[in-house]
Enzyme design. Structure first.
Site, PDB file in Angstrom:
ATOM      1  N   GLY A  96      -0.805  -4.547   2.737  1.00 10.32           N
ATOM      2  CA  GLY A  96      -0.135  -3.372   3.330  1.00 10.32           C
ATOM      3  C   GLY A  96      -0.658  -2.008   2.896  1.00 10.32           C
ATOM      4  CG  ASP A  97      -2.035   0.179  -1.400  1.00  8.07           C
ATOM      5  OD1 ASP A  97      -1.766   1.593  -0.986  1.00  8.07           O
ATOM      6  OD2 ASP A  97      -2.812   0.015  -2.291  1.00  8.07           O
ATOM      7  CB  ALA A  98      -5.746  -2.230   1.853  1.00 11.09           C
ATOM      8  CB  ALA A 103       3.390  -4.667  -1.263  1.00  9.61           C
ATOM      9  CD  GLU A 112      -6.073   5.113   0.472  1.00 11.58           C
ATOM     10  OE1 GLU A 112      -6.970   6.257   0.516  1.00 11.58           O
ATOM     11  OE2 GLU A 112      -4.986   5.217  -0.124  1.00 11.58           O
TER      12      GLU A 112
END
Length: 150
Positions: free
Chosen positions: A38-40, A35, A43
């Site tokens: 994955g967040d980066a 996560a 974004e």
């Protein structure tokens, strides 16, 4: 739906933007770490998408980005694409949704936050496993679905 691994232009690691291989195969990376990356990745995808649009004023970019990257938006995207996921992807989502992160942001309830973490974990898994075509497909689908809901 493509599970194909690709090599980025200019060489580098297969299926990765930068030459820093994961310490483990994607399937063995802890859900919260998936996560995290994955967040980066998501974004960057959202920012690149917004730069492809006509209105590039900073305030507009920020508002549109927030509408796509908030826990509420990510939770909604997961709901919208969940039926399109493979069995393996559903398994990753389940693992990441159930992972304990230790915190919940101010602007999201626990359920939204867990679903957002699950989506980010899926994106992280696809990125770390080199499935960039599938990653782009799901992110593109999620953005398109959210943009029709504005």
């Amino acid at each position: 739906m493509s599970g194909e691994h690709i090599t980025p232009p200019g060489g580098g690691m297969e299926g990765s933007w930068f030459p820093y291989p994961s310490s483990k195969p994607a399937r063995l990376i802890p859900p919260i770490a998936l996560a995290y990356i994955g967040d980066a990745v998501y974004e960057v995808a959202v920012r690149q998408y917004l730069l492809s649009q006509a209105n590039l004023r900073p305030n507009h970019l920020h508002r549109r980005a927030t509408g796509l990257v908030s826990a509420k938006a990510q939770s909604r995207i997961l709901q919208l694409v969940e039926q399109e996921l493979t069995e393996e992807e559903q398994d990753i989502v389940r693992q990441c949704r159930n992972a304990k992160s230790g915190s919940v942001p101010k602007n999201a309830d626990v359920l939204e936050y867990r679903h957002a973490t699950a989506l980010e974990g899926l994106f992280g898994f696809l990125y770390c496993d080199g499935r960039l075509d599938r990653l782009r497909e799901l992110i593109g689908r999620g953005i398109a679905l959210m943009d029709t809901k504005k």
